[in-house]
Design an enzyme around this catalytic site. Structure first.
Site, PDB file in Angstrom:
ATOM      1  N   MET A 321      -0.089 -22.506  -5.447  1.00  0.00           N
ATOM      2  CA  MET A 321       0.474 -23.854  -5.536  1.00  0.00           C
ATOM      3  C   MET A 321      -0.358 -24.731  -6.466  1.00  0.00           C
ATOM      4  O   MET A 321       0.172 -25.405  -7.359  1.00  0.00           O
ATOM      5  CB  MET A 321       0.573 -24.495  -4.154  1.00  0.00           C
ATOM      6  N   ASP A 340     -11.906 -25.163  -7.479  1.00  0.00           N
ATOM      7  CA  ASP A 340     -11.875 -24.261  -6.331  1.00  0.00           C
ATOM      8  C   ASP A 340     -13.299 -24.001  -5.873  1.00  0.00           C
ATOM      9  O   ASP A 340     -14.258 -24.489  -6.487  1.00  0.00           O
ATOM     10  CB  ASP A 340     -11.139 -22.954  -6.667  1.00  0.00           C
ATOM     11  N   VAL A 397      -4.998 -27.247  -1.006  1.00  0.00           N
ATOM     12  CA  VAL A 397      -5.698 -26.157  -0.319  1.00  0.00           C
ATOM     13  C   VAL A 397      -4.855 -25.680   0.865  1.00  0.00           C
ATOM     14  O   VAL A 397      -3.758 -26.164   1.100  1.00  0.00           O
ATOM     15  CB  VAL A 397      -7.105 -26.615   0.145  1.00  0.00           C
ATOM     16  N   GLU A 399      -3.190 -24.860   4.540  1.00  0.00           N
ATOM     17  CA  GLU A 399      -2.678 -25.777   5.559  1.00  0.00           C
ATOM     18  C   GLU A 399      -3.624 -25.807   6.767  1.00  0.00           C
ATOM     19  O   GLU A 399      -3.298 -25.332   7.851  1.00  0.00           O
ATOM     20  CB  GLU A 399      -1.269 -25.349   5.999  1.00  0.00           C
ATOM     21  N   LYS A 404      -8.675 -29.632   4.562  1.00  0.00           N
ATOM     22  CA  LYS A 404      -8.103 -30.725   3.783  1.00  0.00           C
ATOM     23  C   LYS A 404      -8.961 -31.986   3.905  1.00  0.00           C
ATOM     24  O   LYS A 404      -9.158 -32.722   2.927  1.00  0.00           O
ATOM     25  CB  LYS A 404      -6.665 -30.989   4.232  1.00  0.00           C
ATOM     26  N   SER A 426       3.179 -28.966   3.302  1.00  0.00           N
ATOM     27  CA  SER A 426       4.602 -28.774   3.593  1.00  0.00           C
ATOM     28  C   SER A 426       4.938 -29.111   5.043  1.00  0.00           C
ATOM     29  O   SER A 426       6.114 -29.259   5.376  1.00  0.00           O
ATOM     30  CB  SER A 426       5.003 -27.328   3.293  1.00  0.00           C
ATOM     31  N   HIS A 447       4.836 -33.052  -1.952  1.00  0.00           N
ATOM     32  CA  HIS A 447       5.161 -31.685  -1.544  1.00  0.00           C
ATOM     33  C   HIS A 447       5.898 -30.987  -2.681  1.00  0.00           C
ATOM     34  O   HIS A 447       7.064 -31.254  -2.933  1.00  0.00           O
ATOM     35  CB  HIS A 447       6.014 -31.718  -0.271  1.00  0.00           C
TER      36      HIS A 447
END
Length: 708
Positions: A321, A340, A397, A399, A404, A426, A447
């Site tokens: 993503m 990252d 990052v 879920e 987060k 999401s 999103h």
């Protein structure tokens, strides 16, 4: 409107220039002007020939859909299209040479008007496109396109343009014979004039010449019969009979090209009126043209907030993503800081963009220097300090709330004071994620959908403390990416994930009831969904469904309401068949072979002795999505029907011919839909229960969309 000038050589120039519009369109006013201009060209003996062109960058954008839809009277619509046919036939049969100079695009009705000219010259304009895209809105060409194009190029070459709405570059249109010449930009009118002056005898269209034969063979020829049969079969396989326009186009070609041009135009006119009045066209035009146009123009943007331009953005997380978001931002001309946990992971994320531009360069879609420049705009790093000049930072990052929160704090420590931090989540509520932020008024949800480079939708989620300025600037960002935004309020699963899940879970519930897996999958396809619910579950993975369900259960406690499909997903996880990524789920995924339904499903979920009719399954799969969408409206997650329907079509592939979940309800009628829900709730449970909003609408005779 259409400025007519006649020079000393008797050449009339008809220049389209509709006042107050950025593009020329065919509507009542412009058609009246066109008819008058054609009559003058034909009747005035001083006019020896004509050039038709445009003062605007493009020729004619097509028909004005507002005008097209402002009546439901078939006779009125038939007279409108027949009047256009008569005028264009008068022009092309007058004997005087008529050339059309196309400085830019000619699409839909614009190309149909151009096809009535005897000679077409296009500018060498890389942005120009030529085609008949009416089918993408549930319509067919109504200005002679189904008759002139096949007679010009041959039936086999015309069908892809008519049935798929393909848009051609000038060189491609030249190769097919749709245009006759390509001139340097700015010289197309001079080239058209030179051709007109060179004509010394009366000019005819090929199809008006005695002895004319359709290129590639007549309709009755064996070769063309095979083409038409194959096209008919392929159309049905693609559309499952849900879209009447492609079938009507084939009928126009088959019936119309088999007779003289005037009879063929009469055939086209009747099919055109049928399509304009069809519910499928009305739904598609409403959602794919009007509603999507409003969304792309940022109809939900708070007024009086200054526009923001973006030059540099940050992306936290270089997985699929994050890498996709970095690519679309770089494609839009922004510099991107892709972060990252370690350098190899960050480099791998940038590698995603490298693969994409390599493919585009190999296809000739991107010049080598453009590809290199795009990649140079992406900096792959582990250094949060490089976010110091970013106007927007997007967290992408895993879920996981703790993860987060950690990257949010690290980013905000170095971000500029006015920068926005957006979470690409999401399912996790934005207001909860914003608790880790030191400036929650500048925190918002964006999103994106996977794969980001091909999915045009962004769901913009407003948290409890998100400011109106942040919303406005987030919408500016989405628009800068060239993507389509919808705006929703914060809630579990927001809108798209919440309603999308009802489709897959209903498919799993059907399996638990003993419905044959192949029947479930085919019902999904016949409903108009792009993929069956079992295959779609494999794509997202049963493991993810179980994980989200477990988190929801923990968060909601006594308020949690399970759906029967969750038990099926949990069982598949127990069996280790979590989905496509594991090579096994509801389907088997053999190396080098096509996927096939897992035979073991029959043992896990024995088939019922009596299988339901496919129409019953279609009804359940569509209704469960629509009723959940109404709940989102009722709860204030959604603020308007436009975003509901655009989000459904672009986000998870809700059938465009239905117009979206709320258009589906309007098509059925609120009262009829309430009755349907009551019947399904009695048989299958509270997930089909009628929301209070829908009961009120049914009682008051209301609809989600007022008549246009």
């Amino acid at each position: 409107m259409i400025n007519v000038t006649i020079d000393a050589d008797g050449i009339a120039t008809l220049c389209w220039d509709m006042p107050g519009r950025s593009q020329n369109v065919l509507n009542e006013a412009s058609c009246t002007a066109l008819f008058e201009a054609i009559a003058r060209v034909v009747q005035d003996d001083a006019v020896k020939g004509a050039i038709m062109t445009s003062a605007k960058p493009d020729f004619i954008a097509g028909g004005d859909l507002e005008w097209l839809l402002n009546t439901d009277q078939a006779a009125v619509l038939l007279e409108r299209v027949t009047a256009l046919h008569r005028a264009l036939r008068k022009l092309e049969t007058c004997g005087k040479p008529v050339a059309v100079a196309l400085g830019g695009s000619a699409l839909g009705g614009g190309l149909e008007v151009a096809l009535a000219g005897h000679y077409r010259v296009a500018a060498d304009n890389p942005k120009a496109r030529f085609g008949l895209p009416e089918v993408t809105l549930g319509l067919l060409p109504g200005g002679g396109g189904t008759q002139r194009l096949p007679r010009l190029t041959g039936i086999q070459k015309a069908l892809p343009l008519l049935l798929e709405g393909k848009r051609l570059k000038a060189g491609e249109a030249l190769k097919l014979g749709i245009i006759h010449a390509v001139a340097p930009a700015g010289e197309e009118v001079a080239a058209a004039r030179a051709w007109v002056l060179a004509q010394t005898a009366p000019v005819q269209q090929p199809w008006d010449v005695k002895g004319y034969k359709v290129p590639g063979g007549a309709v009755a020829s064996p070769a063309v019969q095979q083409v038409l049969m194959a096209a008919n079969a392929m159309t049905h396989a693609k559309t499952w009979g849900n879209y009447p326009a492609p079938q009507a186009i084939l009928s126009c070609v088959y019936e119309g090209v088999n007779v003289d041009i005037d009879t063929g135009l009469a055939v086209e006119a009747r099919y055109f009126v049928q399509m304009v009045l069809s519910k499928e066209a009305k739904n598609m035009i409403r959602s794919l043209f009007f509603s999507m146009g409003e969304a792309n123009k940022l109809a939900s943007r708070p007024p009086d907030v200054p526009r923001r331009r973006y030059s540099q953005v940050g992306v936290l997380g270089a997985g699929m993503m994050g890498a996709g978001i970095a690519y679309v931002a770089a494609r839009a001309g922004m510099r991107v800081v892709l972060i990252d946990r370690d350098q190899p992971a960050a480099d791998k994320g940038k590698g995603y963009s490298h693969k994409l531009v390599e493919k585009q360069a190999a296809r000739g879609q991107l010049a080598p220097d453009q590809a290199q420049a795009l990649l140079e705009r992406i900096t792959a790093t582990t250094d949060y300090a490089q976010l110091a000049e970013c106007e927007m930072v997007i967290e992408a990052v895993f879920e996981d709330r703790a993860l987060k929160a950690d990257v949010t704090r690290k980013a905000e420590a170095v971000m500029p004071a006015g920068a926005i931090l957006a979470s690409n989540t999401s399912t996790l509520p934005i207001s909860g994620l914003a608790e880790a932020s030191s400036r929650p008024e500048q925190f918002i949800g964006l999103h994106f959908f996977s794969p980001v480079d091909r999915m045009p939708l962004v769901e913009v989620i407003i948290g409890r403390q998100t400011s109106q300025a942040t919303l406005a600037h987030a919408l500016d960002f989405v628009q800068a990416l060239g993507m389509t935004p919808i705006v929703v309020n914060d809630a579990r699963g927001f809108y798209t994930s919440r309603v999308f899940s009802t489709y897959v879970l209903e498919g799993l519930a059907l399996l638990a009831e003993g419905v044959a897996p192949a029947l479930i999958e085919n019902a999904g396809l016949q409903a108009g969904m792009p993929v069956g619910p079992l295959a779609l579950t494999d794509e997202v993975s049963s493991e993810l469904i179980v994980k989200i369900d477990r988190q929801t259960r923990a968060d909601l406690g006594a308020a949690y309401q399970p759906r029967p499909g969750h038990q099926v997903a949990a069982r598949m996880v127990e069996l280790g068949r979590i989905g496509k990524k594991a090579g096994q789920g509801f389907y088997d995924y053999p190396d080098g072979g096509s996927k096939r339904l897992w035979p073991g499903l029959a043992e896990q979920y024995p088939r019922a002795a009596v299988q339901p009719d496919v129409a019953q399954l279609v009804e359940r799969l569509i209704t469960v999505q629509a009723v959940e969408t109404v709940r989102c409206m009722e709860e204030g997650v959604l603020m308007n029907a436009r975003d509901a329907d655009v989000g459904a079509i672009l986000g998870w592939g809700f059938p465009p011919f239905r117009g979206g979940p709320l258009s589906e309800i309007d098509t059925v009628g609120a009262a009829g839909f309430v009755q349907r829900c009551e019947r399904l709730a009695a048989s299958h449970g509270p997930r089909f229960a009628v929301p209070a909003l829908l009961k009120t609408m049914a009682a008051d005779g209301q609809a989600f969309y007022p008549p246009r």
